[in-house]
Design a protein around this motif. Structure first.
Motif, PDB file in Angstrom:
ATOM      1  N   LYS B  51       0.821  -1.213   0.000  1.00 28.29           N
ATOM      2  CA  LYS B  51       0.000   0.000   0.000  1.00 28.29           C
ATOM      3  C   LYS B  51       0.855   1.264   0.000  1.00 28.29           C
ATOM      4  N   SER B  52       1.791   1.301   0.924  1.00 28.84           N
ATOM      5  CA  SER B  52       2.635   2.500   1.036  1.00 28.84           C
ATOM      6  C   SER B  52       3.436   2.705  -0.246  1.00 28.84           C
ATOM      7  N   THR B  53       3.918   1.601  -0.784  1.00 30.64           N
ATOM      8  CA  THR B  53       4.705   1.705  -2.004  1.00 30.64           C
ATOM      9  C   THR B  53       3.859   2.298  -3.122  1.00 30.64           C
ATOM     10  N   ALA B 172      -3.141  10.101   2.114  1.00 31.21           N
ATOM     11  CA  ALA B 172      -2.797   9.896   3.518  1.00 31.21           C
ATOM     12  C   ALA B 172      -2.462   8.430   3.711  1.00 31.21           C
ATOM     13  N   ASP B 173      -1.312   8.179   4.320  1.00 31.08           N
ATOM     14  CA  ASP B 173      -0.875   6.801   4.542  1.00 31.08           C
ATOM     15  C   ASP B 173      -1.045   6.448   6.009  1.00 31.08           C
ATOM     16  N   GLU B 174      -2.089   5.715   6.286  1.00 27.49           N
ATOM     17  CA  GLU B 174      -2.425   5.332   7.659  1.00 27.49           C
ATOM     18  C   GLU B 174      -2.259   6.498   8.632  1.00 27.49           C
ATOM     19  N   PRO B 175      -3.017   7.559   8.424  1.00 32.42           N
ATOM     20  CA  PRO B 175      -2.805   8.764   9.232  1.00 32.42           C
ATOM     21  C   PRO B 175      -3.139   8.556  10.705  1.00 32.42           C
TER      22      PRO B 175
HETATM   23 MG   LIG Z   1       2.586   1.019   4.957  1.00 35.85          MG
END
Ligand SMILES: [Mg+2]
Ligand SMILES: Nc1ncnc2c1ncn2[C@@H]1O[C@H](COP(=O)(O)OP(=O)(O)O)[C@@H](O)[C@H]1O
Lengths: 855, 245
Positions: B51-53, B172-175
């Motif tokens: 996901k982050s990638t 937003a990445d897991e804010p």
């Molecule tokens: Mg991640």
């Protein structure tokens, strides 16, 4: 400690393996420092060896003792006893006498005698060092038989004779076997005022010149075998054996060389100390940055149950490993430097490289590397105790403020560590400089600068923070961000400022000291100093001789003339000379002396104490040469009474001087003001600078026109002297350049070492839309400010420090130069900027994601 | 392609492979994704699914091994770092799991930063920055430095900062990943309401099941591939979303 050293080592090693690049940086910093130190020391030692070899040559011996009376039989027996301990000796007798050509009828005009400076040696022994070069080339002992002499080419010109012809000297007639092209100790002889004639001592006895009452000098040369006692001890034994003699060792072969050598030695050890301090700075900065980064790891280890002692154990082992690695690498670097330097300066002069591997120096280098690394990591290591495991939970959390009592205790601990570090550095410095005094100056300089820089830096940064917060106008974001970077939490601005300031202080000091010192050293044998001297010029001949010189080819610069007046010293402070408790060696002052007068201080002498008189001084005053003053026990404010031409003058000693440039035939032992010697008949001596090739023609012309004037050619001898002076200057300049470059590189590396902390910030800025230009400008503001401020502080400290070193350690003068200061500020700012940029370059290109992943 | 003027973000066949020296990791194995302007997309998937990638790639924080990313009609794949930075500055707001505020700047200054970097006038920016901080409930913490704020507060500052440049896309990445449930819920509420107010396209990586109910569309990743991509039927106007993918 729960952890065994083995476990600690294992953990430390694992960590080292994981981030090779960062550790490599630390190792390189240590290696650069240790390399600079050992390299500079090795080079200095080789250079000193070269220089002392040359001084020995100039003296033709390791030690000499000279006196004006022959040694008594029991004294000679004492000298002979020294031979057993490896101290050989040989005697040289010197005198001045008239000599004439034996090739013409004795009453002819061509047989007019000339003043000869006769030197009688034992050709089987003399010279111990260097060689006497003869023309035609032959061994000295073959040239000096019982009825032969070797003479300077001046003699051939003066007496119109050639090799193979005969001369009348004393009671003897001697054949000229060769001309003397060069003799190593020409400049350390006593009676140089005359044309050189060299003969064996047996031949000399036959001339009968050294009879009772003749004016002569006895010079004993000593040579030390490798097994002989140290020079200082031998010196004492000689002084005991010959109490009336003036003993000198090779370090004092010639006053000019001596001072050059002394100052060069002090300077070189100063440079190696500075190399050490700068190296240590590099180490400190590298370790500081390194441990700063490790704080998270430390917090983790602690949260997993490691005690402070465990952690300190791990990082102490790590530090030791890095220090050792860097030290070993540094010794290799130093060795390379030692080998490369002589090649680099071979253009100026040859220098033999000490090819033998010096285990001591290597051990010293490694010890310094490990010790300084440890010393400088002590504070961050101790800070480990304060690292809270909570750090991992909340990065950049400000430390809770402790009650003042606890803060004081903490500060006291820090101060104690600082004192310990300084004491250790002082110890190392004294060890390296072989002088607690020099070491002391360094530590004092370091301590004071450290305190001042820390205080000023912290004051400035706090001030900046306040100013920035309350600034009425909003500063553009990039500038503000750059400035704010300086005082931010966890930033090393203060550490960098102190390190950079110290670095600038020491490197600039090297430059400033070098600059003043080289100027003074070169001044002792300036390129234009006279190398041909004319002695016995009567007043009416001064003008015609000046005219002759003006019309001579190859003359450089303006010739100088100085008066010489024959007087006799009758009283010192009212006591008749005969009743003075002067040592034996002072007795010779009883016979007549030649003295001079001058109103302005001649360039060739320097004042040691007291002060030169003002123009137009009407009272009789005098300045006395150091050595004469010592022998007569004269000080400033004493009075001497002299007698001459039927007059008596009582003069006040106002100054003691030292002859800084050689002047053959100058009566510069006593320099009176002109008012003191009004009405005394004077003769003159002249000095002129000539090209070597044109001296012969000049000598012939001078003799033809002015047969009574003696021309002495010291072109060869002076060239040797000037060469040595040039070598000292080159070596000093060269090492200074190296020290300055090394300083710059290490400082650049220190600044660069802080880059790791910038990565994250650049990335955040980039995700918010900052381009590389933006980030670059922020860095520029930060680095330029940092560099300029540190440069200014460092430059000011350097002025004070070099003034102190020059005045106290090197007996040289220093004058403040604001241009150099400004240049230093600008260069430091540029250096910080450039190194900051270089180090950040990669960061600016990195993809943000690569960094953000490293959560 | 129909409606292409409405597609604000388009990813085509993106893969990401990383060579660690010892072995190659295929993190993303070919992802196609089209997001129309104004959509609220939730990206879900197990930890390590990529996901982050993916988010980093479509935000231009990293470049894909293959494939293309278009933002607002601009192909960003070949852009250099500076062009990417400028594009991010005007098109994308980003909120990280770990806030990523600049420690030397106050809350207000942190929020103002994107505006200043874009060369905007300070006075105008200041008004908006204060308004944004007021809307995240931090109007009395303007002068505080990040270390003086709690995690929830820091993330609220980061939210305000993300909206500062009026970006058309917010990622937003897991804010809420670093926050407790109460603070996390508060931040999400703020995020979604700000998003509604500003009319921004929102791409949100989250584990939060509750959120699924509020998103227009849910994309689920597994092992570097999209395994499901569904429109939320509860939202009326998203009915045609499926056909647009
Ligand atoms: Mg991640
Ligand atoms: N630079 C990298 N080096 C090695 N592996 C990586 C790198 N970046 C990501 N990965 C791997 O790719 C996978 C996906 O990572 P990520 O996108 O962070 O997943 P998510 O955010 O879904 O948890 C993980 O297994 C991770 O270990």
């Amino acid at each position: 400690m729960n952890l065994s050293w083995r476990t600690a080592s294992r953990i430390a090693w694992r960590e080292t393996r994981a981030s090779t690049a960062k550790f490599l940086f630390v190792v390189l910093a240590v290696a650069a420092g240790v390399g600079a130190l050992t390299g500079v020391r090795g080079f200095s030692q080789s250079f000193r060896a070269t220089l002392t070899a040359q001084s020995r040559t100039i003296m033709a011996a390791d030690l000499t003792a000279r006196q004006f009376l022959p040694a008594a039989p029991e004294q000679i027996a004492n000298l002979d006893q020294l031979v057993a301990s490896g101290v050989e000796h040989t005697l040289i007798m010197e005198t001045v006498s008239m000599g004439s050509s034996a090739m013409v009828p004795i009453d002819s005009e061509a047989a007019t005698p000339a003043l000869m400076s006769i030197k009688a040696v034992d050709p089987a022994q003399y010279p111990y060092y260097g060689t006497v070069r003869l023309n035609p080339p032959m061994a000295l002992k073959d040239a000096l038989e019982n009825d032969t002499v070797a003479v300077a080419s001046d003699v051939l010109i003066r007496l119109d004779v050639k090799v193979g012809d005969k001369l009348h000297i004393g009671r003897q007639t001697m054949r000229i076997a060769a001309t003397v092209v060069s003799e190593p100790d020409r400049m350390s002889g006593t009676l140089n005022v005359g044309l050189r004639v060299m003969m064996s001592r047996e031949a000399f006895e036959r001339t009968g010149l050294m009879g009772f009452g003749s004016r002569g000098a006895y010079r004993y040369l000593f040579k030390l075998a490798p097994t002989a006692p140290p020079v200082a001890d031998v010196r004492k034994s000689i002084k005991n054996a010959l109490p009336d003699s003036l003993v000198a060792d090779f370090r004092e072969s010639n006053p000019i060389i001596t001072r050059g050598l002394d100052r060069a030695s002090t300077f070189l050890s100063m440079v190696s100390l500075i190399a050490m301090i700068i190296g240590a700075l590099g180490v400190a900065m590298a370790m500081h940055a390194h441990l700063q980064q490790k704080m998270d790891n430390i917090a983790v280890i602690k949260s997993l149950g490691g005690t402070s002692r465990d952690v300190m154990g791990i990082y102490t082992v790590q530090t030791l490993m890095l220090g050792l690695l860097g030290g070993v690498a540094g010794v290799a670097v130093g060795r390379a430097i030692e080998a490369i330097f002589p090649i680099l300066i071979s253009h100026y002069f040859p220098m033999s490289i000490q090819s033998r591997w010096n285990v001591d120096a290597a051990a010293q280098g490694i010890a310094v590397g490990v010790l300084t690394t440890l010393l400088f990591t002590l504070p961050p290591l101790l800070a480990i105790r304060k690292v809270q495991p909570a750090l991992i939970l909340r990065r950049g959390m400000p430390e809770a403020k402790l009650p003042w009592r606890k803060r004081l205790v903490e500060t006291r601990a820090a101060l104690a560590i600082a004192a310990l570090i300084l004491a250790a550095i002082g110890g190392i410095a004294s060890w390296l400089a072989e002088s607690p005094r020099v070491g002391g100056y360094f530590v004092a300089g370091l301590a004071v600068s450290l305190v001042l820089l820390s205080l000023v830096a912290s004051f400035l940064l706090q001030g900046l923070k306040i100013v920035l917060k309350n600034f009425p106008v909003r500063i553009p974001v990039l500038a503000r961000q750059g400035l704010a970077n300086l005082y931010r939490q966890g930033n090393q601005a203060q550490a960098i400022m102190v390190a950079l300031g110290l670095g600038v202080m020491f490197t600039l000091s090297v430059y400033l000291v070098q600059h003043s010192l080289v100027a003074e050293i070169v001044e002792t044998a300036p390129p234009g100093m006279p190398n041909v001297f004319l002695i016995g010029i009567t007043p009416e001949l001064v003008e015609p001789i000046q005219a002759l010189i003006a019309n001579t080819k190859g003359v450089e610069g303006t010739p100088e003339f100085a008066p010489s007046v024959a007087i006799r010293i009758t009283k010192v402070n009212g006591t008749p000379f005969e009743q003075l408790p002067t040592p034996e060696s002072g007795r010779r002052f009883r016979s007549g002396r030649s003295v001079m007068f001058a109103d302005a201080k001649p360039d060739s002498i320097g004042i040691v104490s007291g002060a030169w008189w003002k123009q137009g001084e009407t009272q009789p005053v005098v300045s006395v040469d150091e050595e004469a003053a010592q022998r007569l026990r004269l000080r400033t404010a004493d009075r001497i009474e002299i007698e001459g031409a039927g007059k008596t003058v009582n003069a006040l000693v106002v100054a003691i001087h030292r002859v800084e440039q050689m002047r053959v035939g100058s009566a510069n032992e006593f320099v009176f003001n002109s008012a003191a010697l009004i009405g005394f008949p004077a003769t003159f001596y002249g000095g002129v600078r000539m090209k070597s090739a044109d001296v012969g023609a000049f000598e012939r012309a001078a003799y033809k026109q002015f047969p009574a004037v003696t021309v002495i050619n010291v072109v060869e001898a002076l060239a040797i002297l000037q060469q040595v002076v040039d070598q000292v200057a080159v070596a000093i300049r060269f090492l200074s350049l190296f020290a300055i470059l090394a300083g710059a590189v290490i400082l650049a590396a220190s600044v660069a070492g802080t880059r790791f902390r910038r990565v994250r910030e650049v990335v955040i800025l980039k995700t918010l839309g900052a381009t590389r230009r933006h980030a670059g400008r922020i860095f520029s503001v930060e680095f330029l400010t940092l560099g300029a401020v540190s440069g200014l502080l460092g430059a000011l400290l350097a002025s004070v420090f070099s003034g102190l070193v020059l005045n106290q350690l090197l007996e040289a003068s220093y004058s403040f130069d604001w241009k150099v200061t400004l240049l230093a500020v600008a260069l430091t700012a540029l250096l910080a900027q450039a190194s900051g940029w270089l180090a950040s370059f990669r960061i600016l290109r990195q993809k943000p994601m690569e960094v953000l992943r490293e959560e | 392609m129909p409606h292409s003027e409405n597609i604000i973000l388009h990813a085509q066949g993106i893969t990401k492979t990383i060579d660690t020296g010892t072995h190659r990791v295929e993190i993303l194995r070919g992802i196609d994704l089209s997001i129309p302007a104004g959509q609220f997309v939730a990206i879900m998937g197990a930890s390590g699914s990529g996901k982050s990638t993916l988010l980093g790639l479509i935000a231009g924080l990293d470049s894909p091994t293959s494939g293309r990313v278009m933002i607002d009609g601009v192909d960003i794949t070949g852009l250099n770092e500076d062009k990417l930075a400028l594009l991010r500055g005007c098109k994308i707001g980003f909120v990280f799991q770990s806030y990523q505020l600049i420690p030397t700047l106050t809350a207000e200054e942190n929020v103002l930063l994107p505006h200043e970097l874009a060369g905007g006038a300070v006075a105008a920016g200041l008004t908006r920055a204060r308004a944004l901080l007021r809307s995240v409930g931090l109007e009395d913490r303007l002068d505080h430095y990040p270390v003086q704020l709690s995690g929830g507060e820091q993330q609220r500052v980061a939210l305000a900062r993300a909206f500062m440049g009026k970006p058309p896309i917010l990622m937003a990445d897991e804010p809420t990943g670093n926050l407790d449930s109460v603070n996390g819920a508060h931040v999400l509420d703020l995020l979604i309401s700000l998003n509604e107010r500003e009319g921004t396209t929102l791409i949100l990586v989250t584990h939060d099941r509750v959120l699924t109910s509020r998103a227009d569309r849910i994309v689920t990743l597994s092992d570097g591939k999209v395994v499901s991509d569904e429109m939320q039927t509860t939202v009326a106007d998203a009915a045609g979303g499926e056909s647009r993918v």
